[in-house]
Design a protein around this motif. Structure first.
Motif, PDB file in Angstrom:
ATOM      1  N   GLY A  35      21.409 -10.240 -58.696  1.00 56.09           N
ATOM      2  CA  GLY A  35      21.250  -9.371 -59.543  1.00 56.09           C
ATOM      3  C   GLY A  35      19.567  -9.333 -60.032  1.00 56.09           C
ATOM      4  O   GLY A  35      18.919  -8.404 -60.044  1.00 56.09           O
ATOM      5  N   TRP A  36      19.058 -10.630 -60.256  1.00 51.70           N
ATOM      6  CA  TRP A  36      17.695 -10.669 -60.944  1.00 51.70           C
ATOM      7  C   TRP A  36      16.842 -10.380 -59.520  1.00 51.70           C
ATOM      8  O   TRP A  36      15.708  -9.773 -59.866  1.00 51.70           O
ATOM      9  CB  TRP A  36      17.385 -12.411 -60.999  1.00 51.70           C
ATOM     10  N   ILE A  37      17.092 -10.738 -58.406  1.00 53.71           N
ATOM     11  CA  ILE A  37      16.153 -10.330 -57.116  1.00 53.71           C
ATOM     12  C   ILE A  37      16.466  -8.892 -56.457  1.00 53.71           C
ATOM     13  O   ILE A  37      15.875  -8.506 -55.648  1.00 53.71           O
ATOM     14  CB  ILE A  37      16.232 -11.351 -56.165  1.00 53.71           C
ATOM     15  N   GLY A  38      17.721  -8.258 -56.916  1.00 48.50           N
ATOM     16  CA  GLY A  38      18.016  -7.029 -56.363  1.00 48.50           C
ATOM     17  C   GLY A  38      18.473  -7.023 -55.136  1.00 48.50           C
ATOM     18  O   GLY A  38      18.030  -6.242 -54.163  1.00 48.50           O
ATOM     19  N   VAL A  39      19.340  -8.028 -54.619  1.00 46.77           N
ATOM     20  CA  VAL A  39      20.019  -8.207 -53.264  1.00 46.77           C
ATOM     21  C   VAL A  39      21.453  -7.922 -53.241  1.00 46.77           C
ATOM     22  O   VAL A  39      22.142  -8.531 -54.195  1.00 46.77           O
ATOM     23  CB  VAL A  39      19.451  -9.451 -52.482  1.00 46.77           C
ATOM     24  N   GLU A  40      21.741  -7.101 -52.482  1.00 52.17           N
ATOM     25  CA  GLU A  40      23.354  -6.907 -52.418  1.00 52.17           C
ATOM     26  C   GLU A  40      23.933  -7.830 -51.609  1.00 52.17           C
ATOM     27  O   GLU A  40      23.401  -8.927 -50.770  1.00 52.17           O
ATOM     28  CB  GLU A  40      23.695  -5.823 -51.457  1.00 52.17           C
ATOM     29  N   ALA A  41      25.104  -8.318 -52.018  1.00 54.04           N
ATOM     30  CA  ALA A  41      25.997  -9.377 -51.536  1.00 54.04           C
ATOM     31  C   ALA A  41      26.254  -9.257 -49.903  1.00 54.04           C
ATOM     32  O   ALA A  41      26.414  -8.014 -49.735  1.00 54.04           O
ATOM     33  CB  ALA A  41      27.300  -9.368 -52.094  1.00 54.04           C
ATOM     34  N   GLY A  42      26.009 -10.339 -49.213  1.00 51.51           N
ATOM     35  CA  GLY A  42      26.266 -10.086 -47.727  1.00 51.51           C
ATOM     36  C   GLY A  42      25.009 -10.222 -47.043  1.00 51.51           C
ATOM     37  O   GLY A  42      25.034 -10.401 -45.864  1.00 51.51           O
ATOM     38  N   LYS A  43      23.817 -10.291 -47.500  1.00 49.49           N
ATOM     39  CA  LYS A  43      22.580  -9.982 -47.067  1.00 49.49           C
ATOM     40  C   LYS A  43      22.222 -11.398 -47.026  1.00 49.49           C
ATOM     41  O   LYS A  43      22.118 -12.000 -47.791  1.00 49.49           O
ATOM     42  CB  LYS A  43      21.670  -9.230 -47.780  1.00 49.49           C
ATOM     43  N   ALA A  44      21.576 -11.813 -45.596  1.00 49.62           N
ATOM     44  CA  ALA A  44      21.287 -13.353 -45.309  1.00 49.62           C
ATOM     45  C   ALA A  44      19.509 -13.538 -46.047  1.00 49.62           C
ATOM     46  O   ALA A  44      19.079 -12.447 -46.292  1.00 49.62           O
ATOM     47  CB  ALA A  44      20.760 -13.286 -43.845  1.00 49.62           C
ATOM     48  N   LEU A  45      19.667 -14.575 -46.581  1.00 52.89           N
ATOM     49  CA  LEU A  45      18.378 -14.703 -47.504  1.00 52.89           C
ATOM     50  C   LEU A  45      17.737 -15.923 -47.160  1.00 52.89           C
ATOM     51  O   LEU A  45      18.215 -16.807 -46.592  1.00 52.89           O
ATOM     52  CB  LEU A  45      18.804 -14.849 -49.009  1.00 52.89           C
ATOM     53  N   LYS A  46      16.454 -16.097 -47.418  1.00 47.95           N
ATOM     54  CA  LYS A  46      15.384 -17.178 -47.206  1.00 47.95           C
ATOM     55  C   LYS A  46      15.052 -17.357 -48.446  1.00 47.95           C
ATOM     56  O   LYS A  46      14.450 -16.420 -49.168  1.00 47.95           O
ATOM     57  CB  LYS A  46      14.594 -17.201 -45.983  1.00 47.95           C
ATOM     58  N   LEU A  47      14.321 -18.586 -48.641  1.00 45.53           N
ATOM     59  CA  LEU A  47      13.683 -19.038 -50.140  1.00 45.53           C
ATOM     60  C   LEU A  47      12.555 -18.164 -50.259  1.00 45.53           C
ATOM     61  O   LEU A  47      12.030 -17.688 -51.314  1.00 45.53           O
ATOM     62  CB  LEU A  47      13.303 -20.226 -49.978  1.00 45.53           C
ATOM     63  N   ARG A  48      11.736 -17.809 -49.018  1.00 46.48           N
ATOM     64  CA  ARG A  48      10.483 -17.095 -49.101  1.00 46.48           C
ATOM     65  C   ARG A  48      10.944 -15.528 -49.626  1.00 46.48           C
ATOM     66  O   ARG A  48       9.755 -14.892 -49.763  1.00 46.48           O
ATOM     67  CB  ARG A  48       9.601 -17.103 -47.923  1.00 46.48           C
ATOM     68  N   ASP A  49      12.030 -15.191 -49.507  1.00 49.79           N
ATOM     69  CA  ASP A  49      12.569 -14.007 -49.750  1.00 49.79           C
ATOM     70  C   ASP A  49      12.169 -13.696 -51.398  1.00 49.79           C
ATOM     71  O   ASP A  49      11.988 -12.511 -51.734  1.00 49.79           O
ATOM     72  CB  ASP A  49      13.993 -13.637 -49.284  1.00 49.79           C
ATOM     73  N   PHE A  50      12.569 -14.715 -52.040  1.00 49.09           N
ATOM     74  CA  PHE A  50      12.678 -14.484 -53.441  1.00 49.09           C
ATOM     75  C   PHE A  50      11.925 -15.617 -54.252  1.00 49.09           C
ATOM     76  O   PHE A  50      11.681 -15.625 -55.417  1.00 49.09           O
ATOM     77  CB  PHE A  50      14.108 -14.503 -54.239  1.00 49.09           C
ATOM     78  N   LEU A  51      11.018 -16.471 -53.511  1.00 46.49           N
ATOM     79  CA  LEU A  51      10.310 -17.290 -54.150  1.00 46.49           C
ATOM     80  C   LEU A  51       8.801 -17.303 -53.673  1.00 46.49           C
ATOM     81  O   LEU A  51       8.691 -17.040 -52.348  1.00 46.49           O
ATOM     82  CB  LEU A  51      10.726 -18.809 -53.920  1.00 46.49           C
ATOM     83  N   SER A  52       7.788 -17.502 -54.395  1.00 48.82           N
ATOM     84  CA  SER A  52       6.561 -17.476 -54.017  1.00 48.82           C
ATOM     85  C   SER A  52       6.023 -18.624 -52.948  1.00 48.82           C
ATOM     86  O   SER A  52       6.998 -19.461 -52.736  1.00 48.82           O
ATOM     87  CB  SER A  52       5.529 -17.833 -55.078  1.00 48.82           C
ATOM     88  N   PRO A  53       5.332 -18.377 -51.968  1.00 50.15           N
ATOM     89  CA  PRO A  53       4.958 -19.299 -51.022  1.00 50.15           C
ATOM     90  C   PRO A  53       4.860 -20.935 -51.779  1.00 50.15           C
ATOM     91  O   PRO A  53       5.324 -21.682 -50.959  1.00 50.15           O
ATOM     92  CB  PRO A  53       3.744 -18.951 -50.311  1.00 50.15           C
TER      93      PRO A  53
END
Length: 862
Positions: free
Chosen positions: A262-280
């Motif tokens: 909810g914080w990052i606005g991503v739906e359930a089931g979507k593949a994520l990597k750290l760089r998708d929601f954290l700064s480099p």
């Protein structure tokens, strides 16, 4: 790897004593790969049949002879031939029974092999068998189905794993193959794109070595990235007031709760990597924490929904399983726990606040324990979270007396050690926790006793304490440096006066005079004191450097003769030049001093064992290599490394930790000052480099010096050429007498008086000024009337460089000579930028000053 032909779909099985055991697909594939399915059976079977038919034929012949020709041989012939026939029939019966039993046994083994193969074929997990060279031997239907879903044809055999799991999983498959080649089992996480546009599919790959170099591969599907949202997942984790996620060492998110999504606005089931929601920078810090054995706290920047970047804190703990995964708690700095700037309320977390304590207790990244007992002396551990158990080395288990975990000094009591924590003001007590790795410094917080129980929070602050000690040590070193630099100015002034008077006395008392020997001893003592002051300045990084750009190989070649003179005949010098060394910008004289100091120490270390080898090696390295050596933040670009290795007696750890401290020496009986290595350390740090040491008792010592490379600008290259040409044509004075008008600026009256009178005797006209302000007034009154400005650097009020800056237009073509026993670092920059400025360090003697003045005036007229 190459792919083998596809195996048949299923074996045909027949049972019974007379049914031959047929080879199944695995046997056929194994024979194709050079693997024996049944050791020696195919070679023994024809031999047994030959013996069987030979025995039967012999029995028939013996019986016929006994019937037909028995009468001719008499009754004993009939008996003999009948016995032979009976024996042959017994052998024939035994062989026939054994052949039947063998057929039955082989039929049973074939049935069992067929059942095992059918079980593997029916496994829901993809299975694969590869040969010694990685060639595919057999694959079950699940593996072949997986290959078809990846659009890989199995017409010519099942595809190898590296074809099926390509891309990011290649490294993991290579590690598994290497482990299997060593005869070890392995486990990794691999992935492949899902059919269509879905998220990638992840598998746990297990490999087990088999006989003759074969390997069994198993690919077990793993849960999807939204596994925390799967049915049956704990509600406290999914809707906790903090973000939770699970990530592997490659930065892939294996699971994330609804709060974080909810914080990052991503739906359930979507593949994520750290760089998708954290700064480099935050993702890089997470990657560097991989392999940490203790829980860690990282400050990070969260890329939230709507383009908001918000500061958060990551509390993470790496698992010890293979492959390693990190359990991470994400919380913001707002009172509700959400990152600032994100419209995320914590109603769900507040509603469940009373239900999450046990879960938070178990997953907290710091030590937590419940104690049972009114008095602390009698309190025992009722429960402890995994972090506390791991911190104590597995000792903090239920039933253990709490105080037994700590080391309490003989004069202290538990109430005294834990007084701050027991006071109930929320303040911690610092204690020494005994664990498997030794003793760790911890801070202990305690809650008041309620119903005979209390909660204890244990924070590991060993790293903080070590950092505090380093900061304290750095402060002490800085204080010593400031003291040394302050004393050096006045001390060098006094030494200069002493040297001036000694020079005059030696001129009046030449060789043969009764006082000459005593005066020479005084001169030697003053020279030693001057060297001591130089070492103090080098340690405090307050030396005046003239930075030039040069080739390190040339410096080593030039000082080889000097180093051979320092070393004894029992020590062999071996210099190895590296290739493609970058140019460096440093004070060339100080590099010589570094090599001399290290060579002297190496000589003394090898003297006790009768000699050895001193090896000096240079090489070109990059910033990553310097960082691995221990440098915190080396500048990017090329670096030059100097490795000075000896075969001496080496050092223990206690000695190694103190060798760079001033006045620490292991050669006090030999007159060592304890400033040699601290001088080396100061020079290297002032140059912008790093110094590290490796040593073990009896194994010798290696000093690693890293100096940053420098790319000279066109102006620097032109200046170097001009300076080299000027050095070649600069005339050497044949005598110290001369003529010219000199403005001498010096705040030390005694030194100014002695030096001015000396220069006047040499034929110069000297005008004295006690500070920069008076010198500026003289120049304004008489502009461009002086041939040379001779000035101290550090003076009350206006310094020498400041005087030059304000009066340069009044000097005309006058030459500039600065003298100082101590100068600030910015003066080194001034001296390096303007090569026309000459510098004479204090203390100096009469002839040094007279020769420098003569040189500068001669260069001005040239």
């Amino acid at each position: 790897m190459t792919d083998a032909p596809a195996a048949p779909a299923a074996p045909t099985m027949r049972t019974g004593a007379d049914a031959p055991a047929e080879a199944g697909p695995m046997d056929a594939a194994a024979e194709d790969a050079g693997l024996a399915p049944s050791q020696g059976v195919s070679r023994v079977r024809p031999l047994l049949r030959l013996v069987l038919w030979t025995a039967g034929l012999g029995a028939l012949v013996a019986a016929g002879v006994a019937i037909i020709a028995g009468a001719a041989a008499g009754w004993h012939g009939v008996v003999l031939l009948g016995g032979l026939a009976a024996a042959a029939m017994l052998v024939l019966y035994a062989l026939a029974a054994g052949d039947a039993a063998g057929r039955a046994l082989r039929g049973g083994e074939g049935a069992r092999t067929g059942l095992a193969e059918a079980a593997l074929e029916a496994s829901p997990d993809p299975l694969l068998i590869t040969g010694p060279a990685g060639r595919t031997i057999w694959a079950n239907s699940a593996y072949r189905t997986l290959a078809r879903e990846a659009d890989l044809s199995d017409m010519f055999g099942a595809p190898a794993p590296e074809r099926l799991f390509a891309g990011a999983s290649a490294a993991a498959l290579y590690r598994l193959a290497r482990a299997c080649a060593r005869g070890e089992a392995g486990q990794e996480i691999v992935s492949m794109p899902a059919p269509g546009a879905g998220a990638e599919r992840r598998f746990q790959a297990d490999v087990s070595p088999m006989d003759a170099g074969a390997a069994l591969w198993r690919f077990a599907p793993r849960r999807a990235p939204d596994a925390l949202d799967a049915p049956g997942a704990p509600d406290w984790a999914e809707h906790a007031p903090v973000g939770l996620f699970l990530a592997d060492g490659e930065g892939r998110v294996l699971g994330a709760n609804a709060t974080l999504r909810g914080w990052i606005g991503v739906e359930a089931g979507k593949a994520l990597k750290l760089r998708d929601f954290l700064s480099p920078e935050s993702a890089d810090a997470f990657a560097r924490s991989r392999g940490a054995r203790i829980a860690m706290r990282l400050e990070a920047t969260l890329k939230a929904r709507g383009g908001v970047e918000s500061p958060v804190v990551l509390a993470l703990d790496w698992s010890e399983a293979t492959p390693a995964c990190a359990r991470v708690v994400v919380y913001g700095l707002s009172p509700a726990g959400a990152p600032p700037g994100i419209a995320q309320l914590a109603q769900a977390g507040a509603a469940r606040g009373g239900r999450t304590f046990d879960d938070m207790f178990a997953t907290a990244p710091f030590g937590l324990a419940r104690l049972d007992g009114m008095a602390l002396e009698d309190a025992v551990i009722e429960d402890a979270n995994p972090a506390f158990i791991a911190l104590s080395g597995g000792v903090a288990i239920p039933g253990k007396r709490f105080l037994d975990l700590f080391r309490i000094a003989g004069g202290d009591t538990p109430d005294l050690v834990f007084a701050a924590a027991l006071a109930g003001r929320g303040e911690p007590s610092e204690a020494c926790l005994v664990c498997g790795q030794g003793v760790r410094t911890v801070q202990v917080f305690m809650t008041p006793v309620r119903a005979g129980k209390r909660a204890v929070y244990v924070m590991d602050v060993t790293g903080w304490k070590e950092l505090e000690q380093k900061v304290d040590q750095a402060g002490k070193m800085q204080a010593v440096g400031q003291l040394a630099s302050g004393v050096a100015h006045d001390f060098n002034n006094m030494l200069t006066v002493v040297k001036f008077h000694l020079g005059e006395l030696l001129a009046r008392h030449p060789v043969g005079d009764p006082s000459y020997h005593d005066l020479q001893q005084l001169r030697s003592v003053s020279a030693r004191q001057a060297g001591l002051v130089r070492q103090l300045l080098a340690f405090s990084r307050k030396q005046t450097f003239r930075m030039t750009v040069f080739d390190l190989s040339e410096v080593l070649s030039d000082c080889t003769h000097m180093l051979n003179q320092i070393l004894e005949e029992t020590v062999r010098l071996d210099i190895r030049h590296g290739r493609d060394l970058p140019l460096i910008r440093a004070d060339r004289v100080q590099i010589d001093n570094i090599l001399v100091n290290l060579a002297t120490n190496a000589r003394d270390a090898m003297k006790a064992q009768g000699g050895g080898v001193l090896t000096i090696t240079t090489e070109a390295v990059d910033a990553a290599r310097v960082r691995r050596a221990g440098a915190p933040e080396p500048v990017e670009g090329p670096w030059a490394a100097i490795h000075v290795a000896d075969t001496g007696i080496g050092m223990d750890e206690a000695t190694r930790e103190k060798i760079f401290e001033p006045f620490f020496t292991t050669k006090a009986h030999q007159g060592g000052s304890g400033l040699g290595l601290s001088t080396v350390y100061g020079i290297i740090k002032q140059t912008g480099g790093y110094l590290f040491v490796e040593s073990k008792p009896g194994k010798g010592t290696v000093f690693h010096i890293y100096l940053p490379g420098h790319e000279p600008s066109p102006q620097e290259a032109e200046t170097l050429v001009v300076e080299a040409a000027a050095a070649d044509i600069r005339p050497e004075p044949r005598d110290q007498a001369g003529h010219g008008r000199i403005l001498f600026v010096e705040d030390e009256q005694m030194l100014r008086s002695v030096a001015a009178s000396t220069l006047r005797r040499k034929g110069y006209e000297v005008v004295e000024a006690c500070d920069g302000e008076e010198a500026l007034e003289i120049l304004e009154a008489e502009p461009e009337s002086f041939d040379l400005l001779l000035s101290d650097v550090v003076m009350p009020g206006m310094t020498g460089p400041k005087l030059l800056e304000r009066a340069r237009h009044l000097l005309g073509s006058a030459r500039i000579v600065f003298v100082s026993g101590y100068a600030e670092e910015d003066f080194s920059d001034t001296l390096s930028a303007d090569l026309a400025i000459s510098f004479l360090p204090k203390p100096f003697e009469i002839q040094d000053l007279a020769e420098r003045v003569k040189q500068e005036l001669a260069a001005a007229r040239a």
